[in-house]
Design a protein around this motif. Structure first.
Motif, PDB file in Angstrom:
ATOM      1  N   PRO A 157     -13.698  -4.546 -40.083  1.00  0.00           N
ATOM      2  CA  PRO A 157     -13.807  -5.997 -40.291  1.00  0.00           C
ATOM      3  C   PRO A 157     -13.695  -6.756 -38.971  1.00  0.00           C
ATOM      4  CG  PRO A 157     -12.299  -5.021 -41.874  1.00  0.00           C
ATOM      5  CD  PRO A 157     -12.625  -3.935 -40.906  1.00  0.00           C
ATOM      6  N   ILE A 158     -14.477  -7.828 -38.867  1.00  0.00           N
ATOM      7  CA  ILE A 158     -14.454  -8.674 -37.662  1.00  0.00           C
ATOM      8  C   ILE A 158     -13.223  -9.582 -37.759  1.00  0.00           C
ATOM      9  CG2 ILE A 158     -15.771 -10.251 -36.215  1.00  0.00           C
ATOM     10  CD1 ILE A 158     -17.170  -7.603 -36.702  1.00  0.00           C
ATOM     11  N   SER A 159     -12.373  -9.557 -36.743  1.00  0.00           N
ATOM     12  CA  SER A 159     -11.134 -10.342 -36.781  1.00  0.00           C
ATOM     13  C   SER A 159     -11.190 -11.583 -35.915  1.00  0.00           C
ATOM     14  CB  SER A 159      -9.952  -9.482 -36.344  1.00  0.00           C
ATOM     15  OG  SER A 159     -10.185  -8.948 -35.051  1.00  0.00           O
ATOM     16  N   GLY A 160     -12.108 -11.643 -34.946  1.00  0.00           N
ATOM     17  CA  GLY A 160     -12.163 -12.812 -34.085  1.00  0.00           C
ATOM     18  C   GLY A 160     -13.475 -12.933 -33.343  1.00  0.00           C
ATOM     19  N   LEU A 161     -13.923 -14.176 -33.110  1.00  0.00           N
ATOM     20  CA  LEU A 161     -15.143 -14.464 -32.339  1.00  0.00           C
ATOM     21  C   LEU A 161     -14.822 -15.548 -31.324  1.00  0.00           C
ATOM     22  CD1 LEU A 161     -17.903 -14.685 -35.113  1.00  0.00           C
ATOM     23  CD2 LEU A 161     -17.608 -12.837 -33.484  1.00  0.00           C
ATOM     24  N   CYS A 162     -15.460 -15.466 -30.154  1.00  0.00           N
ATOM     25  CA  CYS A 162     -15.278 -16.500 -29.144  1.00  0.00           C
ATOM     26  C   CYS A 162     -16.467 -16.502 -28.198  1.00  0.00           C
ATOM     27  CB  CYS A 162     -13.975 -16.268 -28.379  1.00  0.00           C
ATOM     28  SG  CYS A 162     -13.571 -17.616 -27.249  1.00  0.00           S
ATOM     29  N   PHE A 163     -17.030 -17.681 -27.942  1.00  0.00           N
ATOM     30  CA  PHE A 163     -18.117 -17.830 -26.975  1.00  0.00           C
ATOM     31  C   PHE A 163     -17.536 -18.085 -25.590  1.00  0.00           C
ATOM     32  CE2 PHE A 163     -20.966 -18.552 -30.563  1.00  0.00           C
ATOM     33  CZ  PHE A 163     -22.141 -17.954 -30.114  1.00  0.00           C
ATOM     34  N   ASN A 164     -18.215 -17.534 -24.580  1.00  0.00           N
ATOM     35  CA  ASN A 164     -17.856 -17.828 -23.200  1.00  0.00           C
ATOM     36  C   ASN A 164     -18.218 -19.291 -22.920  1.00  0.00           C
ATOM     37  OD1 ASN A 164     -17.823 -18.070 -20.321  1.00  0.00           O
ATOM     38  ND2 ASN A 164     -18.062 -15.862 -20.142  1.00  0.00           N
ATOM     39  N   PRO A 165     -17.257 -20.119 -22.417  1.00  0.00           N
ATOM     40  CA  PRO A 165     -17.569 -21.542 -22.213  1.00  0.00           C
ATOM     41  C   PRO A 165     -18.643 -21.791 -21.162  1.00  0.00           C
ATOM     42  CG  PRO A 165     -15.199 -21.138 -22.146  1.00  0.00           C
ATOM     43  CD  PRO A 165     -15.857 -19.798 -22.106  1.00  0.00           C
ATOM     44  N   MET A 166     -18.864 -20.840 -20.237  1.00  0.00           N
ATOM     45  CA  MET A 166     -19.800 -21.071 -19.134  1.00  0.00           C
ATOM     46  C   MET A 166     -21.118 -20.308 -19.289  1.00  0.00           C
ATOM     47  SD  MET A 166     -18.190 -23.194 -17.399  1.00  0.00           S
ATOM     48  CE  MET A 166     -16.523 -23.837 -17.302  1.00  0.00           C
ATOM     49  N   LYS A 167     -21.142 -19.276 -20.122  1.00  0.00           N
ATOM     50  CA  LYS A 167     -22.352 -18.478 -20.297  1.00  0.00           C
ATOM     51  C   LYS A 167     -22.625 -18.278 -21.778  1.00  0.00           C
ATOM     52  CE  LYS A 167     -21.548 -15.823 -16.045  1.00  0.00           C
ATOM     53  NZ  LYS A 167     -21.333 -14.473 -15.494  1.00  0.00           N
TER      54      LYS A 167
END
Length: 948
Positions: free
Chosen positions: A530-540
């Motif tokens: 199961p996927i527990s977390g997602l986060c986009f890079n703020p600069m790329k």
């Protein structure tokens, strides 16, 4: 001897170096001097509501804290104090300066509402049911068990013992439930569960010691004296109201003659007075001998009427009541959520309304009798109703179940929260009120986030949808779904706001949608858990996805969604987050570790062992201590600070930790709750509860029930909601730093806690030495050396001195002064300006300062955008708030001016000296009149108002 001066210089230099180092350490410590400032998301739990003496604020108990809702200024504030258990009752003094707060364990706090601090601690040695001050403020009554105790109220001066017991009254056979005083503080009435009401004399009256009133068939809920009278109203749980008439006026109560040693003492005083003169003898004897007065009978009560609320025959328990003596208004709340307004003593129904489908737990009326406050503990609702206009003054409700996630808006003005009840709520961080609630999700919300514009909220839910909400029109304008039904556990939006991603809990995939079209762009496969977390890079355009399969995948959004790197972990990943500059990645894992990675090279740069810092408490039914129960706990949420140097971590514990990323050490630890009414709070086993048959909590809790105790199943965190005894477990589900860096928020079992920097109590100098003094700063101002004065003031860093220095600069010299400031001090001036916008009235003056600083130093500041970002966002938040307020005022003035011009133009057309030429012209002018009034929002009745 010649060698001594250099040695002295050396020692002085060493001392200065040590002083600078200590100053640096102190500044680092003060940087994280966060203190509890407010509690959002929960507005009422249990206990009684109170209005302040001016009638403009409601005092509401929230768990083990107290929140004051200022209805006039539209703000809510939580007092910086907490009891050990949930608050049972709050007693407010008549002048509104003091409050007595009593929790379920009998511990009491004497609180000053003026300085918002605890003055005295006291323990009543038993569960207290109600507290009430006398109208003259000299005494207060506490009911516990089947007795009532009268205490001397604390005075204005300092006292060693603030609570002095005066008398204890016995009478009821069962628990007491309510108190009410007469207007002159001579008597008080106490209701009981044994269906009786007792009237007691606060002094030793000769004709009234106590009086018991019956006539009810259920427990007494409330009793009220009539104004300036001993007449009494009693209300019972079955919906019956009895009206009792007294044959004696309050002035007819006679003091009892003293007996025993008091009589002897009085007689001695009389004999001494006899020796002095005959006049004093006559006076004293007249006072001391009540037998000379005309003997009257004892006080008697008679029931003159009995009314019933449930006239239709339906069984509906009466649960709360309040009575306003001046306007004779009785408000009653029932278990079905209905409330009635009656006029007494005729019992005329004014109106009836259903405000909830849950039990009304508490009712209060303000001093003017216009506003009525209702508290519903089942749904956590707080309502303030204006009964004459039949409209809500305040309508607030927290999340029914626990909060799961939160996010700050980019300017820090709003906070969005999602809960297990499927609701998405948006809170104003300044006022503390929720101003919009979205209910489109049909199951628990698992993740919330703002886009970079700050006007779109994206949420994920267990109902298989990801939704986007518009804060301009308050609507759900996009709904993203997957080809096959799946449960989404997290959500993220890229920095452009164009790409929305969500992680699936059951299919182990990451879904990518387009915000513009709402179409599914791609499904990223590769995880085996199961996927527990997602986060986009703020600069790329890089997406990091953490999973229970012990990996973190980095996906390149610009290069056909392919996996660029896979980071192998030692345990299941629970949370992932990027540093604000995108150059570092932090991952929390199931083995209580936080690991730091370089996303460019896929190299681990450090790790923090957090098991000993979690310090989880043991549950009530655990047979192990907290030290051993911490082995299975971990951090479940992470957030970088605004400058990226520290990381905030929380999880299955009552502690929130701030770590220094580079040094990998614990900087500060916050205990978010001390409420023992929650589970998993205690650290050690209580040996007094352990017997040869096992834990007493297991034996006694539900021993009378047929099934016994319902022991919770393994890994069940919420408990059985149908159980009679339910203790929620303390935990932190989400943490976020404000973009301004001035505060951080945590969603916990208690609600949304806000911790902010307490800048008022800190002395935090910068490069301080002996030459920096207030005298030298003011001397530089007198010499009009403004640049030097500003530099010295910021090194001393005293707020009032800073304000005095900046405001002494003439407005036409601001540009010259700002250009001469060093780059290091520009950031400090910007931070001071941002904080000054919130409190100062010199709006234009500070706006000129801000504009000149940014115009002169704009190019140089771009190179330090990472460190300056929190200060600039803090500035933007302050200016935006003023823009919203001033724009509304300007629009209002502009519309009023247009309206006044239109009215004057119409009057100019209709001069009495110039009659209209024909009926057609008259009809045309009337039509123009109606159109202009309709366009401007006025009417014929309002035409003369602005010019009157």
């Amino acid at each position: 001897m010649a060698a001594l001066p250099p040695r002295k210089c050396l020692l002085r230099a060493e001392g200065r170096g040590a002083e600078t180092a200590s100053n640096t350490r102190v500044a680092a410590g003060m940087k994280f001097a966060y203190r509890f400032s407010n509690l959002l998301g929960t507005v009422y739990r249990c206990g009684n509501l109170n209005f302040t003496c001016d009638g403009n604020s409601v005092i509401s108990p929230v768990g083990n804290r107290v929140t004051v809702f200022d209805l006039k200024n539209n703000k809510s504030n939580t007092l910086p104090l907490a009891t050990r258990y949930n608050i049972k009752c709050v007693g407010l003094s008549p002048d509104g300066r003091l409050a007595i707060i009593v929790d379920e364990g009998g511990d009491a706090l004497l609180v000053s509402l003026v300085c918002r601090s605890v003055l005295h601690h006291f323990h009543f040695k038993g569960a207290v049911h109600s507290v009430s001050f006398s109208p003259d403020g000299r005494k207060f009554v506490v009911t516990k068990g089947n007795i009532a105790q009268v205490y001397h109220a604390p005075g204005r001066k300092r006292e060693f013992n603030a609570f002095v017991l005066d008398k204890t009254y016995f009478g009821p056979y069962d628990e007491t439930t309510c108190i009410d005083w007469t207007d002159d503080s001579r008597c008080f009435a106490v209701g009981s569960r044994d269906m009786s009401t007792w009237v007691f004399g606060a002094e030793r009256w000769d004709n009234l010691i106590y009086y018991a009133l019956g006539g009810h068939k259920d427990a007494i809920v409330a009793c009220f004296f009539e104004a300036s009278s001993l007449d009494l109203y009693t209300l019972s749980q079955d919906g019956a109201l009895c009206v009792w008439q007294c044959d004696t006026l309050p002035e007819g109560l006679r003091l009892k003659a003293p007996t025993g040693w008091k009589a002897d003492l009085l007689q001695r005083e009389e004999e001494q007075e006899e020796e002095e003169g005959a006049e004093s003898e006559t006076t004293i004897r007249g006072k001391a001998t009540p037998a000379a007065e005309e003997q009257q009978g004892k006080v008697k009560y008679s029931r003159v009427a009995k009314y019933f609320f449930n006239k239709e025959g339906d069984f509906n328990n009466l649960t709360a009541a309040a009575y306003h003596k001046k306007v004779h208004l009785l408000v009653t709340g029932f278990a079905s959520g209905i409330f009635h307004l009656h006029e007494l003593p005729e019992f005329n129904l004014i109106h009836s309304l259903s405000i909830s489908d849950q039990r009304v737990a508490s009712v209060a009326i303000n001093s003017s009798g216009d506003w009525i406050a209702f508290g519903c503990s089942g749904l956590g609702q707080l309502l303030v109703w204006e009964w004459q206009s039949e409209s809500y003054v305040l309508k607030q409700q927290g999340h029914f179940n626990s909060m799961v996630s939160l996010a700050y808006s980019p300017d820090g003005q709003y906070i969005v929260t999602g809960g297990d009840d499927g609701k998405v709520k948006v809170w104003n961080s300044l006022s503390g009120f929720c101003f919009v609630t979205f209910t489109e999700h049909s199951s628990g919300v698992t993740g919330v986030t703002f886009t970079t514009t700050g006007y779109v909220i994206v949420t994920s839910s267990m109902d298989g949808t990801v939704r986007a909400f518009d804060l301009h029109r308050y609507r759900n304008f996009r709904t993203f779904t997957s080809p096959r039904p799946t449960q989404f556990s997290c959500v993220a939006v890229d920095s452009s706001g164009e790409i929305v991603s969500a992680g699936a809990q059951d299919s182990f995939e990451v879904f990518i949608w387009s915000m513009q079209t709402g179409r599914l762009l791609d499904v990223l496969s590769g995880h085996e858990g199961p996927i527990s977390g997602l986060c986009f890079n703020p600069m790329k355009s890089v997406l990091a996805s953490a999973s229970w399969d012990r990996t973190v995948h980095l996906w390149d959004m610009a290069d056909s969604w392919r996996t660029t790197e896979t980071l192998a972990l030692t345990s299941d990943a629970l949370a992932v987050t990027f540093r604000p500059d995108g150059a570092e990645l932090a991952v929390a894992t199931l083995n209580s570790q936080i690991t730091f990675w370089d996303p460019e090279n896929a190299v681990q740069t450090g790790s923090i062992e957090g098991r000993h810092d979690l310090k989880t408490g043991r549950k009530e039914l655990d047979k192990i201590t907290a030290k051993h129960s911490a082995k299975g706990k971990a951090f479940t949420t992470l957030c970088y600070s605004a400058d990226g140097q520290s990381i905030l971590a929380g999880g299955m514990s009552k502690f929130v930790c701030i770590y220094h990323v580079r040094e990998q050490i614990l900087r500060k630890k916050f205990e978010i709750s001390c409420n023992l009414s929650l589970d998993a709070m205690e650290e050690f086993l209580n040996r007094r509860k352990m017997t040869e048959f096992g834990n007493l909590a297991l034996i006694d809790q539900d021993a009378a029930e047929e099934g016994g105790v319902a022991i919770p199943l393994p890994s069940v965190k919420k408990g059985d909601m149908s159980s009679r005894h339910f203790k929620p477990e303390i935990r932190v589900t989400s943490l976020r730093f404000s973009p301004t860096g001035r505060c951080w928020a945590a969603t916990t079992t208690e609600g949304l806690l806000i911790y902010s920097l307490d800048a008022q109590m800190l002395f935090d100098p910068f490069e301080l030495d002996t030459s920096v003094t207030p005298v030298r700063i003011r001397a530089a101002l007198r010499q009009r050396d403004f640049t030097r004065a500003i530099l010295l003031a910021f090194r001393l860093n005293e707020r009032k001195l800073l304000q005095e220095t900046l405001e002494a600069v003439p407005w036409d010299e601001i540009e010259v002064i700002s250009s001469s400031l060093p780059d290091l001090y520009v950031e400090k001036v910007l931070e001071f300006l941002a904080s000054s916008f919130e409190v100062s009235h010199h709006l234009e003056f500070y706006l000129i300062w801000t504009q000149k600083l940014l115009m002169v130093h704009g190019q140089k500041l771009k190179s330090r955008v990472g460190t300056l970002l929190p200060a600039v966002q803090f500035l933007q938040k302050s200016i935006q708030r003023h823009l919203d307020d001033v724009s509304k005022l300007c629009d209002w003035n502009r519309y009023n001016l247009q309206y006044a011009l239109a009215v004057s133009k119409q009057r100019g057309l209709k001069r009495p000296s110039e009659p209209l030429g024909s009926e057609e012209e008259a009809g045309a002018s009337e039509d123009d009149d109606d159109d202009s009034l309709h366009l401007l929002g006025g009417g014929p009745g309002h035409a003369d108002a602005p010019l009157a």
